[in-house]
Write a protein that holds these residues in place. Structure first.
Motif, mmCIF file in Angstrom:
data_model
loop_
_atom_site.group_PDB
_atom_site.id
_atom_site.type_symbol
_atom_site.label_atom_id
_atom_site.label_comp_id
_atom_site.label_asym_id
_atom_site.label_seq_id
_atom_site.Cartn_x
_atom_site.Cartn_y
_atom_site.Cartn_z
ATOM 1 N N LEU A 59 0.861 -1.183 0.000
ATOM 2 C CA LEU A 59 0.000 0.000 0.000
ATOM 3 C C LEU A 59 0.900 1.237 0.000
ATOM 4 O O LEU A 59 1.725 1.398 0.904
ATOM 5 C CB LEU A 59 -0.890 -0.033 1.245
ATOM 6 N N PRO A 60 0.801 2.104 -1.003
ATOM 7 C CA PRO A 60 1.738 3.225 -1.121
ATOM 8 C C PRO A 60 1.805 4.149 0.104
ATOM 9 O O PRO A 60 2.880 4.625 0.456
ATOM 10 C CB PRO A 60 1.229 3.995 -2.348
ATOM 11 N N SER A 61 0.696 4.403 0.757
ATOM 12 C CA SER A 61 0.691 5.335 1.891
ATOM 13 C C SER A 61 1.165 4.696 3.196
ATOM 14 O O SER A 61 1.311 5.382 4.206
ATOM 15 C CB SER A 61 -0.713 5.907 2.084
ATOM 16 N N ARG A 93 -10.691 1.590 11.570
ATOM 17 C CA ARG A 93 -9.288 1.213 11.732
ATOM 18 C C ARG A 93 -8.438 2.093 10.817
ATOM 19 O O ARG A 93 -8.827 2.351 9.671
ATOM 20 C CB ARG A 93 -9.070 -0.255 11.367
ATOM 21 N N PRO A 94 -7.287 2.553 11.285
ATOM 22 C CA PRO A 94 -6.434 3.371 10.424
ATOM 23 C C PRO A 94 -6.084 2.708 9.093
ATOM 24 O O PRO A 94 -6.040 3.382 8.060
ATOM 25 C CB PRO A 94 -5.190 3.603 11.285
ATOM 26 N N ILE A 95 -5.866 1.403 9.087
ATOM 27 C CA ILE A 95 -5.534 0.738 7.828
ATOM 28 C C ILE A 95 -6.688 0.821 6.838
ATOM 29 O O ILE A 95 -6.481 0.954 5.627
ATOM 30 C CB ILE A 95 -5.059 -0.728 8.039
ATOM 31 N N ASP A 96 -7.923 0.780 7.341
ATOM 32 C CA ASP A 96 -9.086 0.919 6.452
ATOM 33 C C ASP A 96 -9.147 2.330 5.864
ATOM 34 O O ASP A 96 -9.476 2.507 4.685
ATOM 35 C CB ASP A 96 -10.371 0.579 7.196
ATOM 36 N N ALA A 97 -8.819 3.336 6.694
ATOM 37 C CA ALA A 97 -8.789 4.715 6.205
ATOM 38 C C ALA A 97 -7.695 4.891 5.149
ATOM 39 O O ALA A 97 -7.902 5.560 4.131
ATOM 40 C CB ALA A 97 -8.583 5.683 7.371
ATOM 41 N N LEU A 98 -6.523 4.289 5.376
ATOM 42 C CA LEU A 98 -5.446 4.365 4.369
ATOM 43 C C LEU A 98 -5.877 3.724 3.060
ATOM 44 O O LEU A 98 -5.628 4.265 1.986
ATOM 45 C CB LEU A 98 -4.175 3.684 4.885
ATOM 46 N N ASN A 99 -6.521 2.574 3.152
ATOM 47 C CA ASN A 99 -6.977 1.889 1.939
ATOM 48 C C ASN A 99 -8.052 2.681 1.208
ATOM 49 O O ASN A 99 -8.225 2.532 0.002
ATOM 50 C CB ASN A 99 -7.472 0.473 2.273
ATOM 51 N N ALA A 100 -8.775 3.533 1.938
ATOM 52 C CA ALA A 100 -9.811 4.370 1.328
ATOM 53 C C ALA A 100 -9.243 5.699 0.826
ATOM 54 O O ALA A 100 -9.986 6.556 0.361
ATOM 55 C CB ALA A 100 -10.927 4.629 2.337
ATOM 56 N N GLY A 101 -7.920 5.883 0.963
ATOM 57 C CA GLY A 101 -7.288 7.089 0.455
ATOM 58 C C GLY A 101 -7.285 8.267 1.415
ATOM 59 O O GLY A 101 -7.040 9.399 1.005
ATOM 60 N N ARG A 102 -7.536 8.016 2.699
ATOM 61 C CA ARG A 102 -7.568 9.102 3.689
ATOM 62 C C ARG A 102 -6.267 9.163 4.494
ATOM 63 O O ARG A 102 -6.273 9.157 5.715
ATOM 64 C CB ARG A 102 -8.790 8.932 4.590
ATOM 65 N N LYS A 103 -5.167 9.290 3.775
ATOM 66 C CA LYS A 103 -3.844 9.321 4.391
ATOM 67 C C LYS A 103 -3.699 10.508 5.345
ATOM 68 O O LYS A 103 -3.170 10.367 6.445
ATOM 69 C CB LYS A 103 -2.777 9.377 3.296
ATOM 70 N N SER A 104 -4.166 11.681 4.955
ATOM 71 C CA SER A 104 -4.014 12.869 5.802
ATOM 72 C C SER A 104 -4.733 12.710 7.130
ATOM 73 O O SER A 104 -4.205 13.106 8.178
ATOM 74 C CB SER A 104 -4.537 14.110 5.079
ATOM 75 N N ALA A 105 -5.921 12.139 7.106
ATOM 76 C CA ALA A 105 -6.675 11.922 8.348
ATOM 77 C C ALA A 105 -5.928 10.964 9.266
ATOM 78 O O ALA A 105 -5.872 11.166 10.487
ATOM 79 C CB ALA A 105 -8.073 11.395 8.035
ATOM 80 N N VAL A 106 -5.338 9.939 8.692
ATOM 81 C CA VAL A 106 -4.580 8.961 9.487
ATOM 82 C C VAL A 106 -3.349 9.630 10.086
ATOM 83 O O VAL A 106 -3.042 9.447 11.271
ATOM 84 C CB VAL A 106 -4.191 7.724 8.645
ATOM 85 N N ARG A 107 -2.651 10.415 9.306
ATOM 86 C CA ARG A 107 -1.453 11.089 9.818
ATOM 87 C C ARG A 107 -1.818 12.060 10.936
ATOM 88 O O ARG A 107 -1.081 12.189 11.915
ATOM 89 C CB ARG A 107 -0.718 11.813 8.687
ATOM 90 N N ARG A 108 -2.965 12.737 10.821
ATOM 91 C CA ARG A 108 -3.414 13.625 11.913
ATOM 92 C C ARG A 108 -3.678 12.806 13.176
ATOM 93 O O ARG A 108 -3.344 13.222 14.278
ATOM 94 C CB ARG A 108 -4.667 14.396 11.515
#
Length: 115
Positions: A59-61, A93-108
Motif C-alpha cells: 500500500l503506497p501510503s 481502523r487506520p488501515i481501512d482509512a489508508l486503503n480508502a485514500g484518507r492518508k491525511s486523516a490517518v497522519r493527523r
C-alpha cells in the motif's frame, strides 16, 4: 507485547507475498526492513496484514505512516496493532482509512501518539 490473531484480520506469509509480488523472499524481507511493509510473528511465523498490500505491491501510503508511528515511539508490533485497531478519531481502523485514500486523516490521528 501486542497479541495478534489470524482470525481478527487476514495475514499473508512471506511465501504468499513472494508469489503475489513475483519477487524473491529476500526482496520481500527488504520491503519489511525498509518499512514499506510491516510484519509480526504469529505462532512463530512472520506475517503481513493483508490490508497492507494493494494488488501486487505494498500500500503506497503505508511507509510514511509507519515511519511516523515509529518516530512516535512505537515499535513495529505496536505500529501494526495501532493500524489494525479501531480509532475513535477516525471512526474506523487506520488501515481501512489508508486503503480508502484518507492518508491525511490517518497522519493527523498519529499526532496524538507523540504526546
Amino acid at each position: 507485547m501486542a497479541e495478534f490473531s489470524a482470525t481478527e484480520t487476514d495475514f499473508l506469509t512471506i511465501p504468499e507475498l513472494v508469489e503475489r509480488f513475483g519477487m524473491t523472499p529476500s526482496k520481500v524481507r527488504r520491503l519489511i526492513e525498509d518499512h514499506q511493509l510491516a510484519a509480526v510473528r504469529i505462532d512463530g511465523v512472520l506475517r503481513v496484514p493483508a490490508g497492507f498490500v494493494q494488488g501486487d505491491r505494498p500500500l503506497p501510503s503505508l511507509r510514511g505512516t509507519l515511519l511516523v508511528l515509529l518516530d512516535a515511539g512505537l515499535d513495529e508490533e505496536g505500529a501494526v496493532a495501532w493500524l489494525l485497531s479501531e480509532n475513535d478519531e477516525l471512526g474506523e481502523r487506520p488501515i481501512d482509512a489508508l486503503n480508502a485514500g484518507r492518508k491525511s486523516a490517518v497522519r493527523r490521528a498519529t499526532q496524538a501518539l507523540a504526546f
